[in-house]
Design a protein around this motif. Structure first.
Motif, short mmCIF file in Angstrom:
data_model
loop_
_atom_site.label_atom_id
_atom_site.label_comp_id
_atom_site.label_asym_id
_atom_site.label_seq_id
_atom_site.Cartn_x
_atom_site.Cartn_y
_atom_site.Cartn_z
N HIS A 28 17.12 39.28 39.05
CA HIS A 28 18.19 40.24 39.32
C HIS A 28 19.50 39.65 38.83
O HIS A 28 19.70 38.44 38.87
CB HIS A 28 18.28 40.53 40.82
N TYR A 53 18.68 30.70 45.36
CA TYR A 53 18.13 32.01 44.99
C TYR A 53 17.99 32.07 43.47
O TYR A 53 18.77 32.76 42.78
CB TYR A 53 19.04 33.13 45.49
N THR A 56 18.18 35.31 41.24
CA THR A 56 19.40 36.10 41.14
C THR A 56 20.41 35.37 40.26
O THR A 56 20.81 34.26 40.57
CB THR A 56 20.02 36.35 42.53
N THR A 102 29.70 46.01 54.56
CA THR A 102 29.57 44.70 53.90
C THR A 102 30.91 43.97 53.80
O THR A 102 30.96 42.81 53.41
CB THR A 102 29.00 44.85 52.47
N ASN A 228 22.18 46.56 42.82
CA ASN A 228 21.54 45.34 43.35
C ASN A 228 22.15 45.01 44.70
O ASN A 228 22.63 43.90 44.96
CB ASN A 228 21.75 44.17 42.38
N THR A 229 22.12 45.99 45.58
CA THR A 229 22.81 45.89 46.87
C THR A 229 22.32 44.72 47.70
O THR A 229 23.13 43.97 48.27
CB THR A 229 22.63 47.20 47.67
N GLU A 230 21.02 44.52 47.78
CA GLU A 230 20.49 43.45 48.63
C GLU A 230 20.91 42.08 48.12
O GLU A 230 21.29 41.20 48.89
CB GLU A 230 18.96 43.55 48.72
N GLN A 231 20.85 41.89 46.81
CA GLN A 231 21.26 40.60 46.24
C GLN A 231 22.77 40.39 46.43
O GLN A 231 23.22 39.28 46.70
CB GLN A 231 20.91 40.54 44.75
N LYS A 233 24.58 41.61 48.87
CA LYS A 233 24.78 41.28 50.30
C LYS A 233 24.43 39.83 50.57
O LYS A 233 25.11 39.13 51.33
CB LYS A 233 23.92 42.20 51.18
N THR A 234 23.37 39.38 49.94
CA THR A 234 22.94 37.99 50.12
C THR A 234 24.01 37.03 49.61
O THR A 234 24.29 35.99 50.23
CB THR A 234 21.60 37.73 49.38
N SER A 237 26.83 36.87 52.09
CA SER A 237 26.41 36.06 53.24
C SER A 237 26.49 34.57 52.92
O SER A 237 26.91 33.76 53.75
CB SER A 237 24.98 36.42 53.65
#
Length: 255
Positions: A28, A53, A56, A102, A228-231, A233-234, A237
């Motif tokens: 990603h 990660y 990504t 977020t 790539n919303t989840e990536q 957000k990660t 974080s």
């Protein structure tokens, strides 16, 4: 002209996103637009993030927060925005261009007045600036550069902004302010305390009273059009992790 600049920006991102024959199909890519003052520690943070990660890939784009916000408004394919103030993030939030849940503040900063390390200039207060013989003071453009906005607030609050208007040299971002003072092209400049960590060619001569300007905070948020919303957000974080906060602290950020 703004569309030409936007096209150039998008072209850079598309080239960075070009797929190679050996690319992992599960890989990603996220594009992060970040305030110029973050360039030092953020590169290091991204290195650590990608170790944790590896699937990504993060591409960074730095600039003045106001300009970056404008690029996002014009459709630049950005996943994460890291601003040097709340104002520019508020603008995007009002237009539903960020995912509200977020949004988070991940670090802070302070404002300082600097001069070239070889200069014997001393300034005891902001009020004293109006009575000095110094003719050139570098300030980030308040319309697009948060460091300039904070400096303007402080100078207005002590009543010398209008008096000094003819002395200002406006810069496109905090990094350019630093460059002007490093080179000796200007006598003084307003930058963040973290900028002092970036250069051995300048020295701080006055830490500006924090009561004179809005708190300098750095908000992060995922752009609502991100694919790539989840990536994304990660990544945000990770910015708040102990590892990333340690890197930011070593670079002069934080309380």
């Amino acid at each position: 002209m703004k569309y030409v600049k936007l096209f150039s920006f998008i072209l850079v991102l598309l080239l960075a996103a070009g797929c190679s024959n050996s690319a992992n199909e599960t890989e990603h890519k996220i594009f992060v637009s970040a305030a110029a003052s973050l360039s030092g520690p953020l590169n290091e943070i991204v290195d650590e993030f990608q170790k944790k990660y590896p699937d990504t890939v993060v591409t960074l784009h730095f600039g003045a927060s106001g300009k970056l916000a404008q690029q996002i408004q014009q459709g630049a394919p950005v996943d994460v925005f890291l601003s040097a103030d709340e104002r520019r993030m508020d603008i995007l939030a009002e237009q539903n261009m960020i995912l509200a849940d977020t949004r988070t503040i991940f670090t802070k900063n302070k404002l300082v007045l600097i001069t070239n390390k070889n200069s014997d200039v001393s300034v005891e207060s902001l009020e004293a600036l109006s009575s000095t013989n110094l003719t050139q003071i570098t300030v980030g453009n308040p319309e697009s550069v948060p460091a300039g906005t904070y400096a303007k607030q402080a100078l207005q609050n002590v009543g010398v902004w209008n008096e000094l208007k003819g002395n200002f040299v406006f810069a496109k971002d905090a990094r350019q302010v630093l460059t002007y003072v490093e080179s000796g092209n200007t006598n003084l400049g307003f930058v963040y305390v973290s900028d002092l960590k970036r250069s051995d060619l300048v020295r701080g001569i006055l830490e500006v009273d924090a009561d004179l300007y809005e708190p300098i905070v750095y908000p992060a948020a995922v752009i609502s059009t991100s694919e790539n919303t989840e990536q994304a957000k990660t990544f945000i974080s990770f910015l708040k992790s102990d590892q990333a906060q340690s890197i930011l602290s070593n670079a002069g950020f934080g309380s």
